[in-house]
Structures are given as structure tokens and as C-alpha cells.
Design a protein around this motif. Sequence first.
Motif, PDB file in Angstrom:
ATOM      1  N   GLY A 148     -49.720  42.403  48.893  1.00  7.22           N
ATOM      2  CA  GLY A 148     -48.667  43.332  48.504  1.00  7.22           C
ATOM      3  C   GLY A 148     -47.249  42.894  48.776  1.00  7.22           C
ATOM      4  N   VAL A 149     -47.047  41.723  49.400  1.00  7.71           N
ATOM      5  CA  VAL A 149     -45.673  41.313  49.722  1.00  7.71           C
ATOM      6  C   VAL A 149     -45.291  39.972  49.106  1.00  7.71           C
ATOM      7  N   MET A 150     -46.202  39.342  48.368  1.00  5.74           N
ATOM      8  CA  MET A 150     -45.971  37.965  47.946  1.00  5.74           C
ATOM      9  C   MET A 150     -44.989  37.820  46.792  1.00  5.74           C
ATOM     10  N   TYR A 151     -44.665  38.922  46.142  1.00  5.10           N
ATOM     11  CA  TYR A 151     -43.793  38.834  44.961  1.00  5.10           C
ATOM     12  C   TYR A 151     -42.477  39.582  45.165  1.00  5.10           C
ATOM     13  N   GLY A 152     -42.009  39.598  46.404  1.00  3.93           N
ATOM     14  CA  GLY A 152     -40.684  40.141  46.695  1.00  3.93           C
ATOM     15  C   GLY A 152     -40.610  41.626  46.968  1.00  3.93           C
ATOM     16  N   LYS A 153     -41.747  42.335  46.951  1.00  7.88           N
ATOM     17  CA  LYS A 153     -41.703  43.788  47.156  1.00  7.88           C
ATOM     18  C   LYS A 153     -41.222  44.153  48.552  1.00  7.88           C
ATOM     19  N   ALA A 154     -41.695  43.440  49.553  1.00  8.21           N
ATOM     20  CA  ALA A 154     -41.265  43.727  50.925  1.00  8.21           C
ATOM     21  C   ALA A 154     -39.785  43.436  51.092  1.00  8.21           C
ATOM     22  N   MET A 155     -39.295  42.398  50.406  1.00  4.57           N
ATOM     23  CA  MET A 155     -37.885  42.049  50.477  1.00  4.57           C
ATOM     24  C   MET A 155     -37.029  43.154  49.870  1.00  4.57           C
ATOM     25  N   GLU A 156     -37.486  43.714  48.759  1.00  2.00           N
ATOM     26  CA  GLU A 156     -36.759  44.813  48.126  1.00  2.00           C
ATOM     27  C   GLU A 156     -36.702  46.023  49.052  1.00  2.00           C
ATOM     28  N   LYS A 157     -37.800  46.317  49.716  1.00  9.37           N
ATOM     29  CA  LYS A 157     -37.847  47.449  50.644  1.00  9.37           C
ATOM     30  C   LYS A 157     -36.930  47.210  51.836  1.00  9.37           C
ATOM     31  N   HIS A 158     -36.900  45.991  52.316  1.00  6.56           N
ATOM     32  CA  HIS A 158     -36.041  45.640  53.447  1.00  6.56           C
ATOM     33  C   HIS A 158     -34.574  45.831  53.084  1.00  6.56           C
ATOM     34  N   ARG A 159     -34.192  45.387  51.907  1.00  8.88           N
ATOM     35  CA  ARG A 159     -32.809  45.545  51.476  1.00  8.88           C
ATOM     36  C   ARG A 159     -32.444  47.005  51.277  1.00  8.88           C
ATOM     37  N   ALA A 160     -33.353  47.748  50.641  1.00  2.00           N
ATOM     38  CA  ALA A 160     -33.072  49.158  50.373  1.00  2.00           C
ATOM     39  C   ALA A 160     -32.950  49.964  51.655  1.00  2.00           C
ATOM     40  N   GLY A 161     -33.720  49.583  52.672  1.00  3.02           N
ATOM     41  CA  GLY A 161     -33.686  50.321  53.929  1.00  3.02           C
ATOM     42  C   GLY A 161     -32.534  49.951  54.825  1.00  3.02           C
ATOM     43  N   GLY A 162     -31.839  48.886  54.492  1.00  2.00           N
ATOM     44  CA  GLY A 162     -30.703  48.476  55.310  1.00  2.00           C
ATOM     45  C   GLY A 162     -31.080  48.000  56.696  1.00  2.00           C
ATOM     46  N   THR A 163     -32.311  47.527  56.871  1.00  2.00           N
ATOM     47  CA  THR A 163     -32.762  47.059  58.170  1.00  2.00           C
ATOM     48  C   THR A 163     -32.025  45.778  58.561  1.00  2.00           C
ATOM     49  N   ALA A 164     -31.706  45.680  59.831  1.00  2.00           N
ATOM     50  CA  ALA A 164     -30.964  44.521  60.302  1.00  2.00           C
ATOM     51  C   ALA A 164     -31.813  43.252  60.244  1.00  2.00           C
ATOM     52  N   ASP A 165     -31.152  42.137  59.924  1.00  8.05           N
ATOM     53  CA  ASP A 165     -31.832  40.849  59.961  1.00  8.05           C
ATOM     54  C   ASP A 165     -31.964  40.354  61.387  1.00  8.05           C
ATOM     55  N   SER A 166     -32.817  39.346  61.546  1.00 12.27           N
ATOM     56  CA  SER A 166     -33.011  38.722  62.858  1.00 12.27           C
ATOM     57  C   SER A 166     -32.808  37.217  62.716  1.00 12.27           C
ATOM     58  N   THR A 167     -32.563  36.585  63.827  1.00  6.46           N
ATOM     59  CA  THR A 167     -32.452  35.129  63.886  1.00  6.46           C
ATOM     60  C   THR A 167     -33.605  34.605  64.720  1.00  6.46           C
ATOM     61  N   PHE A 168     -34.323  33.626  64.180  1.00  9.85           N
ATOM     62  CA  PHE A 168     -35.496  33.087  64.861  1.00  9.85           C
ATOM     63  C   PHE A 168     -35.241  31.632  65.245  1.00  9.85           C
ATOM     64  N   ARG A 169     -35.310  31.379  66.559  1.00  6.89           N
ATOM     65  CA  ARG A 169     -35.201  30.016  67.074  1.00  6.89           C
ATOM     66  C   ARG A 169     -36.619  29.463  67.200  1.00  6.89           C
TER      67      ARG A 169
END
Length: 304
Positions: free
Chosen positions: A281-302
Motif C-alpha cells: 500500500g505504500v510503494m506508489y507514493g500513497k504514504a508520501m501523499e499522506k505525509h505531505r497532507a498531514g504536515g508531519t515533520a521530517d526527520s534526519t537519519f544519521r
Amino acid sequence: MSTPSHNGLVGCVRGSRPNLVPRYDRSARGIYSDATKLATAELNNLDALLYVCHHSDEEVENNWLPTWLPQWQRKQDLAVDHFPLNHKGFRASGDTKASISLSLDEPLGVLTASGYVLDHVRDTTPAFTLETLRFGHRFLALCESIEAALNQVEPRPTDLEHTLIACLDRMRRPTCAERSVSGYRALKRHLLTRGQFPTPGLAEDDADASDGHAYPEALIRWLRNRRFFTTTTGSIGIGPKVMRDHDLVVILYGSSVPVVLREKKARADTYLVVGSAYVNGVMYGKAMEKHRAGGTADSTFRMA
């Protein structure tokens, strides 16, 4: 450990590059690291992570190379260990480009990238080894472990049969969910009556028998040395054989597939790259669209 032959060859890749020149004072570890970082910057994606393949937990925790760095020196093992989930249609991070810190002067073992946490791993089954995918009784036993894992998830996820082959046939072509269900059921009927997997590549006129042969060929390509897993929010997927409960599933910008990370012991701000994953359910950008719409903060991964 110095390997001048590698160092000299790297300087010849795709012509002259201002940041990619022969450095005979660098170790093989340094050359692999520099070349991978530069390739990532040039391509604006993190698809080099598709080729990360660890043999064991020990290799993840105590590797002579950074865990985000593919072991190019043993690339022939990819055909034995796993096939990269590199279907060109996968766009887990949408149209984003890689956002990484790139400096050849930074610590050798650290790659920093932006993205967000998609989920946490809740449960994993045993790994599907080549032996498992040859002997019917072992595969059926693993199917029982999958059923047990699914029974703990509410609501119960669908598309199990499709997820097990990453929605792809053995030739990296997308296949439909109906075909996956048909193939999975035909395979189980075959195993219950004959006890072993169908012979690969055997042509059949009967449609049911044909599905029963095509599906296991896809299983061997996409599920071998991977584990089925569930997440805390009820998603299902397949990931590297060295993944385990409580690992993180993240979307890194510029990566076509989700990436499994693990917090490094004694370093809460640093992660180990376990490998790449398919999540239903996330391989074609759907999760990315939901993340953007929700305004959730990004993270930085070291990643070390």
C-alpha cells in the motif's frame, strides 16, 4: 587495507569528475564510501540502498563497512542472497530527491539523509530460505507462522498473496492481485498433494497449473532470504532476513522503496541500515501523499 587497483578504476568512471579522482592513499573502505556518496549525489536518489544485503545480525552490528554501503566487492552474492526490489515503477518517496549531507571530509562511516518514520516492525516470521522454497512442508509451516502473525493484527490485512511476491512476477513485471491469489492457492494445493514445489519453467496448458508454476517462481525471486513482517499500525510487508521486531521502517527522500533501520547501540541518534523492504500500500507514493497532507515533520537519519 589499501587496494590501488580499485582506487585507480574509480577515478576513470564516466570520464573526469572534479570530486572523483584516483586516490591511492585511500583504503578500499574509503573508496567504496566515496564512490557511493558521489553516485547518490549525481543521481539524486538513494537507490544504492537497494543493494545492501547483510548475511547475519553480526554483520549488521559489527561490519567492517558502514551498513548503508553495499558490499560491492561481493556483488555476485546478490543472485544468491536476494534480488533487489528495483522495479522502476516503485516510487515510495514520490517525486522527492535525495536530501543527504555529502562531504568527503566527514566521518567515513556516516551518511545523513532526510525522510520520515513510516512505521515500526511489530512481528516477523522466520526467513524464507532457498531450502524453504524447495520443500513443501517447510513452506507450509512458514505459512502457518504468517497466519499466526496476521491473527494479531486488527483489522486483518488483505493482499497477503500479493505482498509475498512484492506484486511482481519473476521477470520484474507488475502482476495483478487476482493472479497472485490464484497462484498462491494453486501452489498450496500442489504442495498438499505432491509435497514439493513445481519444477521451475515447466509449461502447463491448464490455467490453474500454470498459475501454480508462475507463482512459486516469483516467490523464489522476491521472497528468498526475506521475512514477512507486520507493523504496529497493521501494515504487512517483506524485508531483509536480518530484520527483527522493533526495527524502524522509514521513507527516505529519493528512495524508491522503504528502508529498514535499527537504532545503533549506545547511540540513539544513529541508525544501522538493515536493508530495503516492500510494504503493501505504500510503494506508489500513497504514504508520501499522506505525509505531505498531514504536515508531519521530517526527520534526519544519521546512518553508520
